[in-house]
Design a protein around this motif. Sequence first.
Motif, short mmCIF file in Angstrom:
data_model
loop_
_atom_site.label_atom_id
_atom_site.label_comp_id
_atom_site.label_asym_id
_atom_site.label_seq_id
_atom_site.Cartn_x
_atom_site.Cartn_y
_atom_site.Cartn_z
N TYR A 115 0.96 -1.34 0.01
CA TYR A 115 -0.05 0.02 0.11
C TYR A 115 0.85 1.29 0.10
N ALA A 118 1.79 1.38 -3.51
CA ALA A 118 0.76 1.82 -4.30
C ALA A 118 0.55 3.54 -4.25
N LEU A 119 0.51 4.07 -3.02
CA LEU A 119 0.53 5.60 -2.59
C LEU A 119 1.34 6.26 -3.45
N ILE A 122 0.85 6.28 -7.24
CA ILE A 122 -0.21 7.12 -7.79
C ILE A 122 -0.02 8.45 -7.56
N GLU A 123 0.43 8.67 -6.52
CA GLU A 123 0.63 10.28 -5.96
C GLU A 123 1.74 10.88 -6.94
N ASN A 184 5.20 11.80 -1.28
CA ASN A 184 3.71 11.47 -1.19
C ASN A 184 2.75 12.41 -1.07
N THR A 217 4.08 8.03 5.25
CA THR A 217 2.86 7.27 4.70
C THR A 217 2.14 6.48 5.45
N ILE A 301 -8.15 4.93 3.38
CA ILE A 301 -7.64 5.53 2.05
C ILE A 301 -8.43 6.79 1.56
N VAL A 314 -5.88 2.79 -5.73
CA VAL A 314 -4.66 2.40 -4.43
C VAL A 314 -4.70 0.90 -4.35
#
Length: 323
Positions: A115, A118-119, A122-123, A184, A217, A301, A314
């Motif tokens: 996770y 993934a964040l 994507i961020e 992040n 994060t 999330i 995410v």
Amino acid sequence: MIYKFISLVTLCAITLLANSAHAGASFDQWVTALKAEALQKGISQETVDSALANVKPIPRVIELDRKQPEGKFTFAQYKKRVISDARIAQGRRLYKKHRADLEIAARKYGVPAQYLVALWGIETSYGNNTGGFNVVTALATLAHDGRRSKFFRTELINALKIIDDGHISAARMKGSWAGAMGQNQFMPSSFHAFAVDGNGDGQRDIWTTLPDVFASTANYLGKSGWKQDQRWGRAVKVPQGVSKSLTGRKQKKTLQQWKNMGITLPGGHPIPVVPGMKAALIAPDGLSGSTFLAYDNFDVIMKWNKSTYFATSVGLLADEIAR
Ligand SMILES: [Ca+2]
């Protein structure tokens, strides 16, 4: 008494200038009042002078603020952009490469490493797209602008505090046009609430120190209520006849109830049932599109970014990275 009087006068001046921003007070006047407020809030003269020296509004920031692409895409289109094959492959590579640092953060804060990756992906595309704006200048532009002045003014004072605490210099404090910072994309207020020093050098550096990025994060999600024994949710197949009125994040039912309605895994196998555990049925493109059961971590999330598209992506990217 005299001090009290002076600070009252200063406060009145600040309030007047803040309120008159959209009525046309010059940017320089506005900065003068802001500097007074920052000093009053305990930020050093040196930081105030250096961080706000030559600060000028950025027209591009206002332009971007006026045309946010909310609701332009279907979830299917959004997902295609956000979870590309290249992003999945890179996520897997980086997951292996930074495994040791990721696992330290994952264990300490109780959030599985996929996770965090993934964040990150994507961020900022794993740190490749952190935004090239000077955060102080971008926030000053938005705070002066008038559309959401109060919010951005608070974030600007928070940003000055981060510089004053020595975590980053004003020049290196880069972020998005809206002031989301580092790998992040924490807003300055989130930085104060959740950023932590992962590598133990005394600085919380979410711009260039990956152990700090991962730990911060993980701390955000952990403090927001992450349940480490649960997933985010999962893709499911919904049979004909289930009413659209049952979808939505607020309508939770037990997994057994969803199972009884005929909801299965995408391949048709039964969904795993944990007694008492609840989930919401999420259908971003309606029941004819992709459908998901969202567990409590989905709501966590959503605290990071209040978007169903974002939270679902995410979760899906994390699954792909860990696969
Ligand atoms: Ca550090």
